[in-house]
Write an enzyme that holds these catalytic residues in place. Sequence first.
Site, PDB file in Angstrom:
ATOM      1  N   ASP A  67       0.814  -1.216   0.016  1.00  0.00           N
ATOM      2  CA  ASP A  67       0.156   0.013  -0.028  1.00  0.00           C
ATOM      3  C   ASP A  67       0.715   1.289   0.107  1.00  0.00           C
ATOM      4  O   ASP A  67       1.992   1.313   0.337  1.00  0.00           O
ATOM      5  CB  ASP A  67      -0.988  -0.086   1.131  1.00  0.00           C
ATOM      6  CG  ASP A  67      -0.192  -0.184   2.481  1.00  0.00           C
ATOM      7  OD1 ASP A  67       0.980  -0.309   2.555  1.00  0.00           O
ATOM      8  OD2 ASP A  67      -1.062  -0.481   3.402  1.00  0.00           O
ATOM      9  N   ASN A 136      -7.601  -2.482  14.004  1.00  0.00           N
ATOM     10  CA  ASN A 136      -9.157  -2.902  13.745  1.00  0.00           C
ATOM     11  C   ASN A 136      -9.108  -3.963  12.749  1.00  0.00           C
ATOM     12  O   ASN A 136     -10.325  -4.232  12.110  1.00  0.00           O
ATOM     13  CB  ASN A 136      -9.795  -1.513  13.141  1.00  0.00           C
ATOM     14  CG  ASN A 136      -9.061  -1.192  11.837  1.00  0.00           C
ATOM     15  OD1 ASN A 136      -8.041  -1.664  11.338  1.00  0.00           O
ATOM     16  ND2 ASN A 136      -9.628   0.085  11.356  1.00  0.00           N
ATOM     17  N   HIS A 138      -7.312  -4.319   9.883  1.00  0.00           N
ATOM     18  CA  HIS A 138      -7.218  -4.058   8.604  1.00  0.00           C
ATOM     19  C   HIS A 138      -5.919  -5.001   8.235  1.00  0.00           C
ATOM     20  O   HIS A 138      -4.893  -5.013   9.066  1.00  0.00           O
ATOM     21  CB  HIS A 138      -7.184  -2.709   8.207  1.00  0.00           C
ATOM     22  CG  HIS A 138      -5.859  -1.895   8.646  1.00  0.00           C
ATOM     23  ND1 HIS A 138      -6.045  -0.609   9.333  1.00  0.00           N
ATOM     24  CD2 HIS A 138      -4.874  -1.989   8.530  1.00  0.00           C
ATOM     25  CE1 HIS A 138      -5.078  -0.048   9.457  1.00  0.00           C
ATOM     26  NE2 HIS A 138      -4.323  -0.841   9.061  1.00  0.00           N
ATOM     27  N   GLU A 143      -9.861  -1.633   5.319  1.00  0.00           N
ATOM     28  CA  GLU A 143     -10.630  -1.152   6.487  1.00  0.00           C
ATOM     29  C   GLU A 143     -11.491  -2.150   6.732  1.00  0.00           C
ATOM     30  O   GLU A 143     -12.017  -2.720   5.628  1.00  0.00           O
ATOM     31  CB  GLU A 143     -10.794   0.129   6.503  1.00  0.00           C
ATOM     32  CG  GLU A 143      -9.561   1.286   6.284  1.00  0.00           C
ATOM     33  CD  GLU A 143      -8.958   1.123   7.519  1.00  0.00           C
ATOM     34  OE1 GLU A 143      -8.833   0.519   8.279  1.00  0.00           O
ATOM     35  OE2 GLU A 143      -8.396   2.534   7.730  1.00  0.00           O
TER      36      GLU A 143
HETATM   37  C1  GLP Z   1      -0.757   0.520   8.617  1.00  0.00           C
HETATM   38  C2  GLP Z   1      -0.391  -0.183   7.336  1.00  0.00           C
HETATM   39  C3  GLP Z   1      -0.544  -1.829   7.499  1.00  0.00           C
HETATM   40  C4  GLP Z   1       0.252  -2.253   8.634  1.00  0.00           C
HETATM   41  C5  GLP Z   1      -0.678  -1.648   9.815  1.00  0.00           C
HETATM   42  C6  GLP Z   1      -0.158  -1.988  11.096  1.00  0.00           C
HETATM   43  O1  GLP Z   1      -1.758   1.291   8.469  1.00  0.00           O
HETATM   44  N1  GLP Z   1      -0.980   0.339   6.044  1.00  0.00           N
HETATM   45  O2  GLP Z   1       0.069  -2.328   6.399  1.00  0.00           O
HETATM   46  O3  GLP Z   1       0.332  -3.485   8.739  1.00  0.00           O
HETATM   47  O4  GLP Z   1      -0.861  -0.334   9.836  1.00  0.00           O
HETATM   48  O5  GLP Z   1       0.817  -0.906  11.582  1.00  0.00           O
HETATM   49  P1  GLP Z   1       1.969  -1.416  12.599  1.00  0.00           P
HETATM   50  O6  GLP Z   1       2.908  -2.509  12.192  1.00  0.00           O
HETATM   51  O7  GLP Z   1       2.621  -0.125  12.820  1.00  0.00           O
HETATM   52  O8  GLP Z   1       1.374  -1.864  13.876  1.00  0.00           O
END
Ligand code: GLP
Length: 243
Positions: A67, A136, A138, A143
Site C-alpha cells: 500500500d 482494527n 485491517h 479497512e
Molecule cells: C498500517 C499499514 C499496514 C500495517 C498496519 C499495522 O496502517 N497500512 O500495512 O500492517 O498499519 O501497523 P503497525 O505494524 O505499525 O502496527
Amino acid sequence: MNIIKATDYNDMSRKAANIISAQVILKPNSVLGLATGSSPLGLYSELVKRYKQGDLDFSQVKSVNLDEYMGLTHDNPQSYYYFMNENLFGHINIVPENTHVPDGTAANAEQACAEYEKVIQSLGGIDLQLLGLGNNGHIGFNEPGTAFEQHTHCVELTESTIQANSRFFEKLEDVPTKACTMGIKSIMMAKKILIIVNGKGKADIVHKAFFGPVTPQVPASILQMHPDVTLVADEEALSLCNL
Ligand code: GLP
C-alpha cells in the site's frame, strides 16, 4: 494456519526473517509482497544483517508493496516508498527496477491502482506476502467493511487508522486520509502469506481475526480461508488465544 509463538518482538523478527530467508534461498527469483509499519522494522533489519553477512542474495528478487498513502511524494519520509528504501531496499542488493510501490501521486488514482494490479500479475503473482495487522483488523489498508473481492483500489482511511498512524507524523492533520492498497483478493492470491503481530495492544484483534468468525468487519479474518498462512506472533499478542 500455522502459528509460531515468539517470546518477544526481536524473536518474532528473527523467526519471520527465517521464513523470508528460506523463501529467497529456495527460490532466488521470488516475488515478495512487502509491508510497512512498525511491525516489520526488526524483520527488515534482520534481513539486512543476513545480506551483509553474505547469507542472502536479493539480486533476482522482485517486490511489490502492499500500500501507499495518496498525496505523499517519494521524498516524503512518511511515504511508504521512502520507508522501504530507508529500511530495506537501500541496504540490500535488490535491483531498484524490480521493486514496486503503488504510486500515491498519480493524477488518476483509480487508474494507478488498476495498473498496479497488472504489475502484480505481470510478475506472475506473489510467492510470499508479508502482512502486519492493523488495530482494527485491517490488512494493507483494507479497512473493516471492505469487500473480500476487491483488487488494488483507493480507500478512505478510517478515523482509528488515522489516529493510530498519526504517531509517525508531526500533526494529526498531516496524516493522509486516502491510500492505495492491494485488495483482499490481491492478497489472497499470494501463494503463501506471512503475518507478524506483536504486543498486548493487538491481543484482542489477533483473537478475533484468527479464532473468530470470518467477516468483512475484521478484514484479516479472511486469512483463515487461505491454504498457506503462517502467523508469527509474540506471547503478548497471543495472550488471549488458547494455544
Ligand atoms: C498500517 C499499514 C499496514 C500495517 C498496519 C499495522 O496502517 N497500512 O500495512 O500492517 O498499519 O501497523 P503497525 O505494524 O505499525 O502496527
